[in-house]
Design an enzyme around this catalytic site. Sequence first.
Site, mmCIF file in Angstrom:
data_model
loop_
_atom_site.group_PDB
_atom_site.id
_atom_site.type_symbol
_atom_site.label_atom_id
_atom_site.label_comp_id
_atom_site.label_asym_id
_atom_site.label_seq_id
_atom_site.Cartn_x
_atom_site.Cartn_y
_atom_site.Cartn_z
ATOM 1 N N GLU A 142 0.472 -0.535 0.093
ATOM 2 C CA GLU A 142 -0.005 -0.151 -0.036
ATOM 3 C C GLU A 142 0.791 1.359 0.262
ATOM 4 O O GLU A 142 1.286 1.903 0.665
ATOM 5 C CB GLU A 142 -0.968 0.061 1.211
ATOM 6 C CG GLU A 142 -2.264 0.869 1.350
ATOM 7 C CD GLU A 142 -1.311 2.058 1.897
ATOM 8 O OE1 GLU A 142 -1.410 3.036 0.655
ATOM 9 O OE2 GLU A 142 -2.190 2.684 2.618
ATOM 10 N N GLU A 151 4.782 11.427 -1.874
ATOM 11 C CA GLU A 151 5.652 10.827 -0.509
ATOM 12 C C GLU A 151 6.741 9.951 -1.485
ATOM 13 O O GLU A 151 7.646 9.138 -1.072
ATOM 14 C CB GLU A 151 4.941 9.233 0.280
ATOM 15 C CG GLU A 151 3.983 10.468 1.457
ATOM 16 C CD GLU A 151 3.285 9.731 2.064
ATOM 17 O OE1 GLU A 151 3.332 8.156 1.924
ATOM 18 O OE2 GLU A 151 2.359 10.329 2.800
#
Length: 382
Positions: A142, A151
Amino acid sequence: MGTTANGTSAATDKATSTSNGNATVDKGVDFANYFCTYAFLYHQKEMLSDRVRMDAYYNSVFNNKHHFIGKTVLDVGTGSGILAIWCAQTGAKKVYAVEATKMAEHARQLVKSNNLHDVVEVIEGSIEDITLPEKVDVIISEWMGYFLLRESMFDSVICARDRWLKPTGVMYPSHARMWLAPIRSGLADQKMSDYEGCMDDWHGFVNETNTYYGVDMSVLTKPFSEEQKKYYLQNSVWNNLHPNQVVGTCAILKEIDCLTVTVEDIFKIEASISLTITKEDTRLCGFGGWFDVHFNGRKENPAECEVELTTAPSVDDGTHWGQQVFLLHPPVRVNEKDEVLVNFSMSRSEENHRLMNVDLGFQIKLSSGKMLAPVRNKFYIE
């Protein structure tokens, strides 16, 4: 905001240094700025409480047991270890659960308490640095951040795929898409009001400093204004939009095949799209961006039950990702059948490769055929 990523991949370092001239990423700084957040259980709890997220992964694993029974699995950024546990429960022969932070200790405890320590091996370390004893049949992770790519955790998943996935292996998720749509929102007025209030306060500060202390601070008004404009008006906003706030058609900015995509493919996202206004006499206050991912298996070994995880605007609570909102100042009055021609570009921040800079230009073609003046904005996903 996916589960924990693993330090910067060699591919990321190379792309960062060759594409925008930056030096390779310092792993110590990267850990302090990013990874440490995921070492806390409260952060894991937030993600584990996201029912849309959890249901999608749970259903994709347990409804596609043929991909897991008797197979070897790699969980990249295992966090609490729940995905690794599900893979083991569904019949995986071996699961390597890799976690870069001390959360690995909690994952190890959780695996043992669920009597799966003979199947799940928790490895503390970054995926770029660890070594596995074998190639794997499935990589599950995930990895998704705000607006999918914030990110930059996907870099580590790509690294894991290139190092450890068998040629016949399957990626979970297998595909991803990024979307953009025109929206209306009171946030545009609120942010402008906040900025104007901040500037009023500054002017009062300048006057008082001059009156009481004999120092004229007005030379700093322009840089202060630019600083506050970035904070209030140019930073994209996390929000849970209601479908009624979408005032036109949506369009895909980027489609990703997780089995074949490279870091270079996602280092910069560029798209030219057309959005049609579907509401009568409304305000175009900005654009909302979201993503979806799909668990489809691969062409040679498809999923028996395809599952979609979407972060699109929802009448319910939505997901912890919400939508990324790019607000316009001022908003633009539009009408049904007007066309919004958008040029979109998103690249990584030179200061922090996990953050994003967005250039968003658009031009409105009225239903009458008249073209309005083009508008260009710069935003920051921080």
